[in-house]
Design an enzyme around this catalytic site. Sequence first.
Site, PDB file in Angstrom:
ATOM      1  N   HIS A 138       0.832  -1.208   0.000  1.00 40.26           N
ATOM      2  CA  HIS A 138       0.000   0.000   0.000  1.00 40.26           C
ATOM      3  C   HIS A 138       0.870   1.264   0.000  1.00 40.26           C
ATOM      4  O   HIS A 138       1.797   1.368   0.811  1.00 40.26           O
ATOM      5  CB  HIS A 138      -0.907  -0.016   1.240  1.00 40.26           C
ATOM      6  CG  HIS A 138      -1.732   1.229   1.406  1.00 40.26           C
ATOM      7  ND1 HIS A 138      -1.918   1.839   2.627  1.00 40.26           N
ATOM      8  CD2 HIS A 138      -2.409   1.985   0.500  1.00 40.26           C
ATOM      9  CE1 HIS A 138      -2.691   2.906   2.466  1.00 40.26           C
ATOM     10  NE2 HIS A 138      -3.003   3.020   1.188  1.00 40.26           N
TER      11      HIS A 138
HETATM   12 CA    CA Z   1       0.468  -0.395  -4.301  1.00 42.27          CA
END
Ligand code: CA
Length: 393
Positions: free
Chosen positions: A184
Amino acid sequence: EYNITRPKGYTVSYHFNPDMEPHHFGLTHPMKPFRLTLTKSLVTAYGMNFAMDNYNTRIATYEELNSFHTSDYLDYLHMAPPEEMPRDIDNPDKEVKFNLGGSDCPLFHGLYDYCSMSAGSSLDAARKICNKQSDIAIAWGGGLHHAKKSEASGFCYINDIVIAILQLLRCYPRVLYIDIDVHHGDGVEEAFHSTDRVLTCSFHKFAPEVFFPGTGGLDDNGPKSEHNPGAHHAINVPLNDGITDEQYGHLFQSVIGKINEKFRPSVIALQCGADSLAGDRLGRFNLQVQGHGACAKFCKTFGIPMIMFGGGGYTPRNVARAWAYETSVAIDVDEKINKIIPEHTPWRKHFVQEELFPSLEQILGEPRANRNSQKRLQEIIQHVHEQLRFVNA
Ligand code: CA
Ligand code: TV7
Ligand code: ZN
């Protein structure tokens, strides 16, 4: 068989600092700056350098780093003594400041220089885009998306992407940040959580507790306060192990296509973390070089300026294949090189003998079991499209 010429009607630039390579995070650490040299060699071996403007970039200054990071943090990063022996799994953490000196973010010799070089390349890329001297600018030494303004995180110390986007915001109204690293892009998302001039979209493996950094769920769309213009301007696409080119491509096109329609970005910042490839040492996906590169290809169809950053990627030979392939996409020779690069094996005898560069099946490795159902992927698309009702250019 193929002919490499400058693309017609637009300019591509390659921003590189050869002095990043000699830096070492520690013998067992997964981050290997050597992959940048490997990529550059592959790009040059195919003659792609003749189709681009090539810049050996300068380091970013303290003031430039200070455009995002705090002085407290930068001073410590600058002054902290390198550890005698970087810690690893067997050598657990002691007291750490700013998350510096743990096993993920060790203090090594020349750390500050290394960070300034990474940020210098990305900032140089952004400047060339701002000046309209370049339409696609490539900075594989950047893409360090986890760094926070006062904290190192996940192999990232300086957030070169945030620094580059801050530069882009001086010349362009809206920046679309896309992150195809398997992790992320939390640092970039957080940095721009209160503005509607940057929309961030990360695709990643999501399994809080077990997979780093644990954030970026489907419902994480930026702080939803009434007076926050940045609300709804964070899009997250949480995925499970083993996603294929076909599924990823469909998801990418429907999510990014819709974002392009609603947000109308003036420029794209694409983080091309190569740890989303099959066979990556840390990753969990089954993307092939072609599927990874298809994301860059799709972004290119929008016909707006773009920076391509590096990021993760822990099986160096595959990182080089992917980033060389994406360089070929940028200069538009992909149709011809398409078949060659993803399977590239150099002729050097010892590489072949030691199987450092094995065949495509060996490389991209045993496919992982695919844990992404069509139903779930459809739900994700649905959710994203609903989020985007709140986004208007
Ligand atoms: Ca990513
Ligand atoms: C952008 N995963 C960065 C991705 C950062 C991932 C992590 C490691 C790791 C570190 C090592 C090492 C490792 C085999 C893998 C919770 C912990 C668990 C350290 C052992 N081997 C990017 C960061 C992630 C360091 N961190 O997005 C030295 O794996 O999961 C964690 C944190 C605590 C620390 N331990 C791992 O791709 C560039 N680290 C071997 C030696
Ligand atoms: Zn990563």
